[in-house]
Design a protein around this motif. Structure first.
Motif, PDB file in Angstrom:
ATOM      1  N   LYS A  76      23.782 -43.343  22.322  1.00  0.00           N
ATOM      2  CA  LYS A  76      24.304 -44.562  23.562  1.00  0.00           C
ATOM      3  C   LYS A  76      23.811 -44.136  24.762  1.00  0.00           C
ATOM      4  CE  LYS A  76      27.829 -46.522  20.373  1.00  0.00           C
ATOM      5  NZ  LYS A  76      29.049 -46.817  20.337  1.00  0.00           N
ATOM      6  N   ALA A  77      24.347 -42.878  24.946  1.00  0.00           N
ATOM      7  CA  ALA A  77      24.066 -42.440  26.600  1.00  0.00           C
ATOM      8  C   ALA A  77      22.580 -42.362  26.914  1.00  0.00           C
ATOM      9  CB  ALA A  77      24.648 -41.069  26.574  1.00  0.00           C
ATOM     10  N   PHE A  78      21.500 -42.042  25.878  1.00  0.00           N
ATOM     11  CA  PHE A  78      20.206 -42.091  26.150  1.00  0.00           C
ATOM     12  C   PHE A  78      19.761 -43.710  26.475  1.00  0.00           C
ATOM     13  CE2 PHE A  78      17.641 -38.070  24.930  1.00  0.00           C
ATOM     14  CZ  PHE A  78      18.614 -37.342  25.158  1.00  0.00           C
ATOM     15  N   GLN A  79      20.212 -44.560  25.489  1.00  0.00           N
ATOM     16  CA  GLN A  79      20.087 -45.754  25.921  1.00  0.00           C
ATOM     17  C   GLN A  79      20.520 -46.268  27.127  1.00  0.00           C
ATOM     18  OE1 GLN A  79      22.140 -47.293  22.146  1.00  0.00           O
ATOM     19  NE2 GLN A  79      20.131 -48.750  21.880  1.00  0.00           N
TER      20      GLN A  79
ATOM     21  N   VAL B 162      12.163 -47.543  18.240  1.00  0.00           N
ATOM     22  CA  VAL B 162      12.593 -46.933  19.395  1.00  0.00           C
ATOM     23  C   VAL B 162      11.653 -45.807  19.745  1.00  0.00           C
ATOM     24  CG1 VAL B 162      14.689 -45.599  20.231  1.00  0.00           C
ATOM     25  CG2 VAL B 162      14.976 -47.304  18.350  1.00  0.00           C
ATOM     26  N   TYR B 163      11.359 -45.723  21.194  1.00  0.00           N
ATOM     27  CA  TYR B 163      10.599 -44.629  21.566  1.00  0.00           C
ATOM     28  C   TYR B 163      11.162 -44.048  22.734  1.00  0.00           C
ATOM     29  CZ  TYR B 163       6.848 -47.127  18.728  1.00  0.00           C
ATOM     30  OH  TYR B 163       6.126 -47.737  17.816  1.00  0.00           O
ATOM     31  N   VAL B 164      10.588 -42.745  23.252  1.00  0.00           N
ATOM     32  CA  VAL B 164      11.210 -42.134  24.357  1.00  0.00           C
ATOM     33  C   VAL B 164      10.364 -42.890  25.462  1.00  0.00           C
ATOM     34  CG1 VAL B 164      11.009 -40.035  25.797  1.00  0.00           C
ATOM     35  CG2 VAL B 164      11.539 -39.914  23.372  1.00  0.00           C
TER      36      VAL B 164
ATOM     37  N   GLU C  81      27.465 -46.019  12.822  1.00  0.00           N
ATOM     38  CA  GLU C  81      26.467 -45.937  13.883  1.00  0.00           C
ATOM     39  C   GLU C  81      25.397 -45.100  13.753  1.00  0.00           C
ATOM     40  OE1 GLU C  81      28.545 -47.661  17.518  1.00  0.00           O
ATOM     41  OE2 GLU C  81      30.128 -46.612  16.729  1.00  0.00           O
ATOM     42  N   LEU C  82      24.374 -45.277  14.682  1.00  0.00           N
ATOM     43  CA  LEU C  82      23.053 -44.622  14.782  1.00  0.00           C
ATOM     44  C   LEU C  82      23.236 -43.207  15.640  1.00  0.00           C
ATOM     45  CD1 LEU C  82      20.338 -47.591  15.020  1.00  0.00           C
ATOM     46  CD2 LEU C  82      21.036 -46.395  12.998  1.00  0.00           C
ATOM     47  N   HIS C  83      22.588 -42.336  15.162  1.00  0.00           N
ATOM     48  CA  HIS C  83      22.409 -41.224  15.937  1.00  0.00           C
ATOM     49  C   HIS C  83      20.823 -40.700  15.944  1.00  0.00           C
ATOM     50  CE1 HIS C  83      23.513 -38.797  12.170  1.00  0.00           C
ATOM     51  NE2 HIS C  83      22.229 -38.380  12.334  1.00  0.00           N
ATOM     52  N   LEU C  84      20.441 -39.892  16.685  1.00  0.00           N
ATOM     53  CA  LEU C  84      19.046 -39.305  16.984  1.00  0.00           C
ATOM     54  C   LEU C  84      18.456 -38.434  15.690  1.00  0.00           C
ATOM     55  CD1 LEU C  84      18.797 -38.772  20.876  1.00  0.00           C
ATOM     56  CD2 LEU C  84      17.422 -40.486  19.640  1.00  0.00           C
TER      57      LEU C  84
ATOM     58  N   ASN D  49      29.435 -34.340  30.347  1.00  0.00           N
ATOM     59  CA  ASN D  49      30.050 -35.248  31.224  1.00  0.00           C
ATOM     60  C   ASN D  49      29.043 -35.422  32.383  1.00  0.00           C
ATOM     61  OD1 ASN D  49      31.627 -36.818  32.396  1.00  0.00           O
ATOM     62  ND2 ASN D  49      33.563 -35.745  32.157  1.00  0.00           N
ATOM     63  N   GLU D  50      28.654 -34.007  32.966  1.00  0.00           N
ATOM     64  CA  GLU D  50      27.516 -34.373  34.381  1.00  0.00           C
ATOM     65  C   GLU D  50      26.589 -35.128  33.777  1.00  0.00           C
ATOM     66  OE1 GLU D  50      27.779 -30.614  35.992  1.00  0.00           O
ATOM     67  OE2 GLU D  50      29.744 -30.646  36.876  1.00  0.00           O
ATOM     68  N   VAL D  51      25.731 -34.702  32.959  1.00  0.00           N
ATOM     69  CA  VAL D  51      24.359 -34.776  32.504  1.00  0.00           C
ATOM     70  C   VAL D  51      24.351 -36.016  31.877  1.00  0.00           C
ATOM     71  CG1 VAL D  51      22.105 -34.196  31.290  1.00  0.00           C
ATOM     72  CG2 VAL D  51      23.706 -32.419  32.703  1.00  0.00           C
ATOM     73  N   LEU D  52      25.171 -36.475  31.043  1.00  0.00           N
ATOM     74  CA  LEU D  52      25.249 -37.600  30.168  1.00  0.00           C
ATOM     75  C   LEU D  52      26.242 -38.753  30.052  1.00  0.00           C
ATOM     76  CD1 LEU D  52      23.688 -35.958  26.814  1.00  0.00           C
ATOM     77  CD2 LEU D  52      22.367 -37.508  28.461  1.00  0.00           C
ATOM     78  N   GLY D  53      27.146 -38.267  31.094  1.00  0.00           N
ATOM     79  CA  GLY D  53      28.317 -39.193  31.168  1.00  0.00           C
ATOM     80  C   GLY D  53      29.226 -39.354  29.931  1.00  0.00           C
TER      81      GLY D  53
END
Length: 236
Positions: free
Chosen positions: A133-136, A148-150, A185-188, A226-230
């Motif tokens: 979710k954070a990547f999205q 889905v792609y990078v 739910e989905l994970h990578l 927390n800092e990098v991905l919230g």
């Protein structure tokens, strides 16, 4: 738009309204409003139908692209087709004054494995779902025609963090997603899931367990997730 076009749209609207107006199908859709995916057996239970009867309703909803199905191992999991369908369902519910509340699904997964665990060679559990979710949210992945792609931003992030090298083959290949069996739910998964978990372990954000697939978030990991991905890992 000409009269013929309007008539075709009206006919389609009537067909869709009739499809959604069935009481059993309405119960199925109401269950799926929590954004998770369920098996036909689970949906049959909440809609008070036989498995064969529920499967018939699911087939019609799939054909109308109200639902989608995700095969995972021996099971098939059903969820709302996309965000637009979910928005439409919520709008219908608001017309009758129904409160939309996320349902807490009881899971048979051991508590020690629900937060974070390895799934083959990638990160699963509530943390795995949160990372995807954070990547999205940060635009590191993009969806093109349901694949889905990078993204370019994501590639820069992966290279800057040292998760993978810019010259590494396969970076433009579509991503494999797994339906998490505890979170629904989905994970990578796939190549990105493998690279990511390897990096999280190397950087000591996560620590493995000798006795199981459980992964523990380290003090360093808690800070950096927390800092990098919230992601607040205490809230998972």
């Amino acid at each position: 738009m000409g009269l013929i076009g309007m008539e075709e749209l009206a006919d389609r609207f009537v067909e869709l309204a009739a499809l959604l107006g069935d009481r059993s199908r309405a119960k199925i859709l109401w269950c799926l409003l929590d954004g998770k995916a369920y098996t036909a057996g689970e949906l049959a239970t909440v809609s008070e139908l036989s498995l064969s009867g529920c499967s018939n309703h699911l087939r019609k909803l799939l054909e109308a692209k109200v639902l989608k199905v995700i095969p995972q191992g021996r099971h098939r999991y059903y969820s709302l087709y996309d965000g637009e369908v979910a928005h439409a369902m919520e709008a219908f519910a608001s017309l009758v004054g129904a409160p939309i509340q996320l349902k807490e699904r009881r899971s048979s997964t051991p508590v020690t494995l629900r937060k974070a665990r390895s799934c083959y060679k990638h990160l699963a559990g509530a943390l795995g779902v949160a990372v995807f979710k954070a990547f999205q949210d940060k635009g590191y992945v993009e969806i093109v025609l349901d694949e889905v792609y990078v993204s370019e931003r994501g590639l820069r992030f992966l290279v800057a963090q040292g998760i993978c090298k810019e010259s590494e083959p396969g970076l433009t290949a579509k991503l494999k997603l797994c339906l998490d069996w505890s979170e629904r739910e989905l994970h990578l998964g796939g190549w990105l899931g493998i690279h990511l978990l390897r990096w999280l372990l190397q950087e000591d954000w996560l620590r493995p367990s000798n006795a199981s697939r459980k992964l523990t978030v380290s003090a360093k990991g808690k800070k950096h997730f927390n800092e990098v991905l919230g992601i607040d890992t205490d809230e998972l």
